[in-house]
Design a protein around this motif. Structure first.
Motif, short mmCIF file in Angstrom:
data_model
loop_
_atom_site.label_atom_id
_atom_site.label_comp_id
_atom_site.label_asym_id
_atom_site.label_seq_id
_atom_site.Cartn_x
_atom_site.Cartn_y
_atom_site.Cartn_z
N GLY A 1 0.82 -1.23 0.00
CA GLY A 1 0.00 0.00 0.00
C GLY A 1 0.84 1.26 0.00
N PRO A 2 1.76 1.42 0.99
CA PRO A 2 2.60 2.63 0.99
C PRO A 2 3.44 2.77 -0.28
CG PRO A 2 2.86 1.39 3.04
CD PRO A 2 1.97 0.58 2.16
N MET A 3 3.88 1.63 -0.83
CA MET A 3 4.71 1.71 -2.05
C MET A 3 3.89 2.24 -3.23
SD MET A 3 6.98 -1.24 -3.85
CE MET A 3 5.65 -1.85 -4.86
N LEU A 4 2.66 1.74 -3.35
CA LEU A 4 1.80 2.22 -4.45
C LEU A 4 1.47 3.70 -4.28
CD1 LEU A 4 -0.62 -0.84 -4.88
CD2 LEU A 4 1.26 -0.14 -6.40
N ASP B 1 5.74 7.13 9.07
CA ASP B 1 5.39 7.55 10.43
C ASP B 1 3.92 7.31 10.74
OD1 ASP B 1 6.07 8.49 12.86
OD2 ASP B 1 6.32 10.57 12.29
N PRO B 2 3.45 6.09 10.77
CA PRO B 2 4.14 4.82 10.59
C PRO B 2 4.02 4.37 9.14
CG PRO B 2 1.92 4.39 11.35
CD PRO B 2 2.05 5.88 11.20
N VAL B 3 4.92 3.51 8.70
CA VAL B 3 4.86 3.03 7.31
C VAL B 3 3.63 2.16 7.11
CG1 VAL B 3 6.39 1.07 7.80
CG2 VAL B 3 6.17 1.93 5.47
N ALA B 4 3.25 1.42 8.14
CA ALA B 4 2.01 0.62 8.12
C ALA B 4 1.65 0.32 9.56
CB ALA B 4 2.21 -0.67 7.33
N CYS B 5 0.44 -0.16 9.77
CA CYS B 5 -0.02 -0.41 11.14
C CYS B 5 0.76 -1.58 11.74
CB CYS B 5 -1.51 -0.72 11.14
SG CYS B 5 -2.48 0.58 10.37
N ALA B 6 1.19 -1.39 12.98
CA ALA B 6 1.92 -2.43 13.72
C ALA B 6 3.23 -2.80 13.04
CB ALA B 6 1.05 -3.68 13.93
N VAL B 7 3.82 -1.83 12.37
CA VAL B 7 5.14 -2.02 11.75
C VAL B 7 6.07 -0.94 12.30
CG1 VAL B 7 6.45 -2.03 9.58
CG2 VAL B 7 4.15 -3.00 9.65
N GLY B 8 7.27 -1.34 12.66
CA GLY B 8 8.21 -0.44 13.31
C GLY B 8 8.63 0.74 12.44
N GLU B 9 8.99 1.82 13.13
CA GLU B 9 9.45 3.04 12.45
C GLU B 9 10.96 3.20 12.68
OE1 GLU B 9 7.20 6.33 13.94
OE2 GLU B 9 5.30 5.28 13.70
N TYR C 1 2.12 10.57 5.27
CA TYR C 1 2.82 10.26 6.53
C TYR C 1 3.30 8.82 6.49
CZ TYR C 1 1.10 14.49 8.95
OH TYR C 1 0.84 15.78 9.34
N ARG C 2 2.47 7.97 5.87
CA ARG C 2 2.87 6.56 5.79
C ARG C 2 3.94 6.34 4.72
NH1 ARG C 2 -1.96 2.18 6.47
NH2 ARG C 2 -3.03 3.07 8.25
N ALA C 3 3.66 6.83 3.51
CA ALA C 3 4.50 6.47 2.36
C ALA C 3 5.82 7.25 2.30
CB ALA C 3 3.72 6.67 1.07
N HIS D 1 0.58 4.45 16.71
CA HIS D 1 2.05 4.56 16.73
C HIS D 1 2.53 5.62 17.71
CE1 HIS D 1 2.99 8.21 14.06
NE2 HIS D 1 1.70 8.21 14.22
N VAL D 2 1.64 6.55 18.10
CA VAL D 2 2.05 7.56 19.08
C VAL D 2 2.34 6.88 20.42
CG1 VAL D 2 1.36 9.69 20.24
CG2 VAL D 2 0.62 9.26 17.91
N VAL D 3 1.59 5.84 20.72
CA VAL D 3 1.82 5.07 21.93
C VAL D 3 2.86 3.98 21.67
CG1 VAL D 3 0.74 3.55 23.64
CG2 VAL D 3 -0.55 5.48 22.69
N ARG D 4 2.66 3.28 20.59
CA ARG D 4 3.45 2.06 20.32
C ARG D 4 4.91 2.35 20.00
NH1 ARG D 4 1.34 -2.94 18.25
NH2 ARG D 4 2.89 -4.15 17.14
#
Lengths: 267, 247
Positions: free
Chosen positions: A30-33, A114-122, A108-110, B151-154
């Motif tokens: 998704g972010p890549m597209l 910030d974040p790149v995707a949900c539950a994925v590290g930044e 913000y994602r792509a 992500h603000v929390v996580r």
């Protein structure tokens, strides 16, 4: 039962590092597209605005004006800057889209990961201030870009309707339709659907009220709010449809102007 | 009946690791069924919080294959075949043991929100159109998946400056209530840290009750904060009219 090597040390809030996740799906797609889509549009629209040519088709009685050059401030007001006058206009739709709540999510994602995707590290080591500090605090001015973009949209409606009138042999305007007329009409419909779903508009039209039933005016605004909410539900889809429609409309007119393709007159 | 491998996180605040368990799979099973089977047959000491098993109590929140979900609402046939299923406790909250996390921070935040305070001499009559909007927010089951995924929390660990999506929903339900008299906009901007939210919609994506958290709660609240603090025209109008309260 057996121990595995998938050890997980960090189990509570805090930076996990770019891409750190247990997700197995294609979360990066998704972010890549979005990245590719926005970069492609950004490159094309900048080039199209930069050229300052091939934006108005007037052959065979047609009058097709590229949306990147509307309103035609050069023709209407005699404004002729030393650069392409498209740049005098494009900051408005650019600002409208850049501060749009949907596009904010997208870039913000792509772009900012910030974040790149949900539950994925930044990426680690960044100071996060969200939209509380410059420059992102300026996102709060979205409604003003909405006002300005609405004015531009009115010009685009005029252009789309104007595209259904062709100059006849005697110099008189007569109703007609070409492929370009239809493209311009579809484009302005898509842009209107995008604008109608704007979250700031939804707030201003009625969302800011606490009581929808307290007066006749409140009930009217409630109905308007409900209508805007219908478009708002598909704001993301209209954001992309209108982004591509505006680019494709410019491309069609440009290719016609360059003589690479020819507009087909339906009647 | 087939077998699937489950990798369940085992440990406590000091650390832990994934442990593999084979599970007999039957049609219609959800992840929580598998966890119960593991408890029953292989690891009776496996800690897991659950209650209703019907996606209404919000207790069995976890991360299944890396995605924040209710275990009782995640069918095994919705997960990719041929690879292990990982179950990890929510990552944004301190681990107590195994799949159980300490979500006390959420209750601390909740206590800071002034409750519903009716207007003086309230007529206890509401029209359906006024009820509809806030009723969506009442569906919240406080599973805290939205808090966990934010992500603000996580990632940024802003628990001291940020209320999180669940409580923006609660504040929205109070702020939009036609019979409520309090003004929580300053709370939203300052203590609740609404400006830290950059509306990336992960909260909406994971909500098992399908509440439109971002579009119907957070963004409308952001717009009300704009009305109050950022829109120069509205600020001037308010100064001129002396109107500084809710509509």
């Amino acid at each position: 039962m057996s121990d595995t090597s998938l050890a997980s040390a960090s189990a509570s809030g805090g930076p996990h590092g770019l891409g750190a996740t247990d997700r197995r799906d294609s979360w990066w797609l998704g972010p890549m597209l979005v990245f590719l889509g926005l970069v492609a549009f950004g490159v094309y629209s900048t080039w199209a605005a930069w050229t300052g040519t091939d934006y108005l088709l007037q052959s065979h009685g047609a009058y097709y004006l590229s949306p990147f050059y509307s309103p035609d401030v050069k023709d209407l007001f005699g404004i002729a800057p030393p650069f392409s006058f498209a740049f005098l206009i494009l900051w408005i739709p650019l600002g409208f889209r850049a501060t749009c709540y949907y596009y904010r999510k997208s870039y913000y994602r792509a772009f900012f990961l910030d974040p790149v995707a949900c539950a994925v590290g930044e990426p680690k080591g960044r100071t996060y201030r969200g939209e509380t500090a410059f420059p992102f605090i300026l996102q709060n001015m979205h409604r003003y870009f909405f006002y300005l973009a609405t004015i531009v949209l009115l010009f685009l409606w005029f252009d789309a309707l104007r595209a259904f009138f062709f100059t006849g042999p005697g110099g008189h305007l007569q109703f007609g339709m070409g492929v370009g007329s239809i493209i311009m009409l579809l484009n302005v419909i898509a842009l209107s659907a995008f604008s109608m779903g704007c979250n700031s508009f939804r707030h201003l039209i009625g969302g800011k009220m606490d009581c929808f039933s307290c007066s006749g005016a409140a009930r009217t605004r409630y109905k308007l709010w409900k209508g805007v909410s219908v478009f708002n539900l598909r704001h993301q889809e209209w954001a992309w449809i209108s982004l591509f429609s505006v680019g494709l409309t410019d491309l069609y007119i440009r290719l016609c102007c360059m003589g690479i393709i020819h507009d087909v007159r339906i009647f | 009946m087939s077998k699937r491998e489950f990798k369940v996180w085992r440990g406590d605040a000091a650390g832990g690791k994934f442990v593999s368990y084979p599970v007999d799979v039957e049609e219609g099973m959800v992840v929580l069924d598998a966890i119960h089977q593991i408890q029953r047959q292989q690891a009776p000491d496996l800690a897991c919080r659950w209650n209703c098993k019907a996606a209404k109590c919000g207790s069995c929140s976890a991360e299944v294959n890396g995605k924040p979900r209710l275990m009782c609402k995640t069918r095994l046939d919705s997960l990719p075949d041929g690879e292990p299923v990982t179950v990890h406790p929510m990552r944004s909250f301190p681990i107590m043991r195994d799949l159980v996390t300490d979500v006390a921070w959420n209750y601390t935040v909740n206590r800071k929100i002034p409750p519903f305070t009716p207007k003086k001499d309230t007529q206890w009559l509401m029209q359906q159109e006024d009820v509809d909007r806030v009723q969506e927010f009442r569906k919240c089951i406080e599973c805290f998946l939205c808090q966990n995924v934010c992500h603000v929390v996580r990632e940024h660990d802003k628990k001291d400056h940020f209320a999180g999506p669940r409580f923006f929903v609660r504040i929205a339900s109070l702020e939009m209530h036609p019979l409520d008299s309090l003004d929580r906009i300053p709370l939203l901007k300052k203590e609740a840290g609404l400006g830290l939210c950059n509306i990336t919609k992960c909260c909406t994506e994971v909500c098992p009750e399908e509440i439109h958290i971002t579009d119907n709660a957070i963004i409308p609240m952001k717009e009300r904060v704009v009305d109050r603090y950022y829109d120069p025209v509205q600020i001037v109008i308010r100064k001129l009219t002396g109107k500084d309260k809710k509509d």
